[in-house]
Design a protein around this motif. Structure first.
Motif, PDB file in Angstrom:
ATOM      1  N   SER A  30      58.503  47.931  16.315  1.00  0.00           N
ATOM      2  CA  SER A  30      58.295  47.974  17.767  1.00  0.00           C
ATOM      3  C   SER A  30      57.221  46.992  18.237  1.00  0.00           C
ATOM      4  O   SER A  30      57.235  46.557  19.396  1.00  0.00           O
ATOM      5  CB  SER A  30      57.918  49.395  18.207  1.00  0.00           C
ATOM      6  N   ILE A  31      56.274  46.636  17.357  1.00  0.00           N
ATOM      7  CA  ILE A  31      55.198  45.721  17.768  1.00  0.00           C
ATOM      8  C   ILE A  31      55.414  44.292  17.272  1.00  0.00           C
ATOM      9  O   ILE A  31      54.802  43.356  17.787  1.00  0.00           O
ATOM     10  CB  ILE A  31      53.813  46.228  17.306  1.00  0.00           C
ATOM     11  N   ASP A  32      56.279  44.126  16.274  1.00  0.00           N
ATOM     12  CA  ASP A  32      56.588  42.781  15.772  1.00  0.00           C
ATOM     13  C   ASP A  32      57.674  42.172  16.656  1.00  0.00           C
ATOM     14  O   ASP A  32      58.836  42.063  16.275  1.00  0.00           O
ATOM     15  CB  ASP A  32      57.038  42.858  14.315  1.00  0.00           C
ATOM     16  N   HIS A  74      50.223  56.120  13.648  1.00  0.00           N
ATOM     17  CA  HIS A  74      51.671  56.019  13.428  1.00  0.00           C
ATOM     18  C   HIS A  74      52.055  56.158  11.959  1.00  0.00           C
ATOM     19  O   HIS A  74      53.136  55.735  11.557  1.00  0.00           O
ATOM     20  CB  HIS A  74      52.191  54.705  14.011  1.00  0.00           C
ATOM     21  N   GLY A  75      51.153  56.741  11.161  1.00  0.00           N
ATOM     22  CA  GLY A  75      51.558  57.149   9.818  1.00  0.00           C
ATOM     23  C   GLY A  75      50.962  56.409   8.648  1.00  0.00           C
ATOM     24  O   GLY A  75      51.218  56.786   7.496  1.00  0.00           O
ATOM     25  N   ILE A 122      56.443  49.680   3.577  1.00  0.00           N
ATOM     26  CA  ILE A 122      56.462  50.215   4.935  1.00  0.00           C
ATOM     27  C   ILE A 122      57.802  50.909   5.139  1.00  0.00           C
ATOM     28  O   ILE A 122      58.860  50.271   5.086  1.00  0.00           O
ATOM     29  CB  ILE A 122      56.279  49.089   5.970  1.00  0.00           C
ATOM     30  N   THR A 123      57.752  52.210   5.350  1.00  0.00           N
ATOM     31  CA  THR A 123      58.980  52.994   5.495  1.00  0.00           C
ATOM     32  C   THR A 123      58.809  54.009   6.621  1.00  0.00           C
ATOM     33  O   THR A 123      57.724  54.174   7.178  1.00  0.00           O
ATOM     34  CB  THR A 123      59.305  53.748   4.191  1.00  0.00           C
ATOM     35  N   GLY A 124      59.894  54.708   6.936  1.00  0.00           N
ATOM     36  CA  GLY A 124      59.847  55.822   7.877  1.00  0.00           C
ATOM     37  C   GLY A 124      59.285  55.454   9.236  1.00  0.00           C
ATOM     38  O   GLY A 124      59.586  54.405   9.808  1.00  0.00           O
ATOM     39  N   LYS A 125      58.419  56.337   9.758  1.00  0.00           N
ATOM     40  CA  LYS A 125      57.882  56.118  11.106  1.00  0.00           C
ATOM     41  C   LYS A 125      56.926  54.932  11.154  1.00  0.00           C
ATOM     42  O   LYS A 125      56.742  54.325  12.215  1.00  0.00           O
ATOM     43  CB  LYS A 125      57.193  57.380  11.617  1.00  0.00           C
TER      44      LYS A 125
END
Length: 293
Positions: A280-282, A258-259, A270-273
């Protein structure tokens, strides 16, 4: 907003020092100005970035040569970008420009192959006046909280320390952490997973304040009898918010898919995708224990 520097003067100073550029767009408005080095790394002046990393930056080429040298010499973290050709950025101050020039010229691709002869007039002899890049004073950058990922120290029992003390000192390096930033802590082998979520409660401290020596792996009881002595380095304090479940969702392979690029060592934003994936996981179902009040 008044521009913090004369970007065109920065590039001119680098050229005069023998740095090779293949593209020079330094005469554009500072929000769009850039210059590409021979190594394909680039230099820009950023303003209003969502990750709070503003000012002069080297956008480092994907071969990581310039990035590794800059980080090693300055003992500085790099930050991810959304540019596939230049996926890393390293921030520097105008006062560090000459040192940056020296580092970039270690890469032969960045060295200008221009013959300099004694017949070439010096700037002073030709009556030319060169304006050196100069930083403005009194300018401060305001941003909201952002998210980071950092790596745990294998020689320290980080999980047990947070569970008992709740708040720990953490080396800040040269990164611009701010109070209320969110920090995810990644653990290397054998875990290779993000296990903890924390919040910055203090930043830019001149030294450590919390005696957490009891959690150093292998420390002897007699060593704890000595009076605690703070470590004098730029320090922040993190308070634990949550411990995550043991899931491959937080594992190295999933993060890479995921990047997240490369080995997680130095702090990075932590940016972008990558940010989209963390969001989405937190979620509550992935939290083993919450420490938020």
């Amino acid at each position: 907003m008044t521009n913090a520097i004369d970007f065109k003067a920065v590039i001119q100073q680098m050229k005069e020092a023998g740095v090779r550029f293949v593209t020079d767009k330094s005469d554009l408005d500072i929000s769009a100005a850039y210059a590409v080095l021979g190594s394909k790394s680039a230099i820009r002046y950023l303003e209003g970035e969502s990750d709070g990393i503003n000012g002069l930056v080297i956008l480092c080429a994907e071969d990581e040569v310039d990035m590794n040298r800059l980080c090693a010499v300055f003992n500085r973290a790099y930050f991810d970008t959304d540019d596939e050709k230049r996926p890393f950025k390293v921030q520097f101050d105008i006062e560090e420009l000459q040192k940056v020039i020296n580092i970039l010229k270690m890469n032969t691709l960045n060295v200008a192959c221009v013959e300099r002869t004694s017949s070439r007039p010096r700037s002073s002899e030709a009556g030319e006046k060169h304006t050196r890049a100069r930083a403005s004073r009194g300018s401060t950058e305001i941003r909201g909280p952002i998210k980071w990922i950092v790596s745990a120290n294998a020689g320290f029992d980080t999980v047990r320390a947070f569970k008992k003390l709740k708040t720990l000192d953490w080396k800040q390096y040269n990164c611009k952490f701010k109070v209320d930033d969110i920090v995810y802590i990644y653990f290397g082998l054998p875990d290779q997973k993000v296990r903890l979520k924390c919040k910055v409660v203090k930043a830019d401290l001149p030294h450590t304040e919390i005696d957490d020596r009891q959690f150093i792996v292998g420390i002897q009881d007699y060593e704890l009898e000595y009076e605690y002595e703070p470590v004098y380095e730029t320090t922040m304090q993190l308070t634990i918010l949550a411990e995550f479940v043991d899931s491959d969702l937080f594992g190295f392979e999933a993060l890479a898919e995921h990047g997240v690029k490369g080995t997680i060592r130095s702090p990075r934003t932590i940016t972008g995708k990558v940010l989209e994936y963390f969001d989405s996981i937190d979620v509550p179902e992935n939290i083993k224990k919450s420490y938020e009040k």
